[in-house]
Design a protein around this motif. Sequence first.
Motif, PDB file in Angstrom:
ATOM      1  N   PRO A  83      72.847-102.550 -50.001  1.00  0.00           N
ATOM      2  CA  PRO A  83      71.441-102.404 -49.612  1.00  0.00           C
ATOM      3  C   PRO A  83      70.953-103.493 -48.668  1.00  0.00           C
ATOM      4  CG  PRO A  83      71.625-103.154 -51.885  1.00  0.00           C
ATOM      5  CD  PRO A  83      73.003-102.755 -51.450  1.00  0.00           C
ATOM      6  N   ARG A 141      59.278-101.877 -48.168  1.00  0.00           N
ATOM      7  CA  ARG A 141      60.409-101.699 -49.084  1.00  0.00           C
ATOM      8  C   ARG A 141      60.656-100.236 -49.450  1.00  0.00           C
ATOM      9  NH1 ARG A 141      58.688-104.418 -53.265  1.00  0.00           N
ATOM     10  NH2 ARG A 141      59.695-106.395 -52.796  1.00  0.00           N
ATOM     11  N   ARG A 148      64.227 -98.458 -49.038  1.00  0.00           N
ATOM     12  CA  ARG A 148      64.954 -97.898 -50.183  1.00  0.00           C
ATOM     13  C   ARG A 148      65.328 -96.440 -49.924  1.00  0.00           C
ATOM     14  NH1 ARG A 148      62.407 -99.110 -55.840  1.00  0.00           N
ATOM     15  NH2 ARG A 148      63.439-101.098 -55.391  1.00  0.00           N
TER      16      ARG A 148
END
Length: 216
Positions: A71, A92, A96
């Motif tokens: 990630p 974020r 994600r």
Amino acid sequence: MSTPTSTDLVVGARPDHLISPHGVLDLRGSAGRDVWLSYPFDAAVVVCGLPGSGKSTLLRAWAASATVVDPRVTRTSFEARMPAWLPYASYRPWARLRHMHWLRGELRRGGPLLIHDCGSRSWMRGWLARTARRAGRPLHMVVLDVGAPEALSGQQARRRLASRRVFALHRRGLARFLRQVERGGQAQVPGISSVVVFDRGQRDRITAVRFGSRPS
């Protein structure tokens, strides 16, 4: 050479040189030879642990064996395109989503796959299991249970510190997952073919991972 496997929870097992995991294999507290893990060609292996536990170091050592999905690659890509003053928390969710899209694509692509994940979020474990099942490939987990002090030391060494709140969330989530596995064995990890748990003493003995040959 023998190839020990586990069908349920095995605590304190003494590993041989080569292990083909199945079920739950708890190697915490073990001593002995260096460990090689062996998986099928199409396996996806999730390497889990607290921030600073050594996941990235392990994945770098294993990277020649399989594609690695980390990630931090997605996060770095987003940060490079965003203004420096904009906090990561503000974008974020999009990072994600992009990471999960990448993961889904690699799971569908087939072939050996290594996945970097904290392992502390039940929803993520469930999503990985469902996505791997739909892709027709087995999902395995390797958990580095090194303890909070060691993980914090690792963060300081790499100069990347998780916030206290984030670290505490991961710590509680991973501890809860390990308790579930210890009490219920493989029944607590539906959709996951194996869980191998290492502690700090065993971490440096996981010298290699290998994947089987492509089916003809």
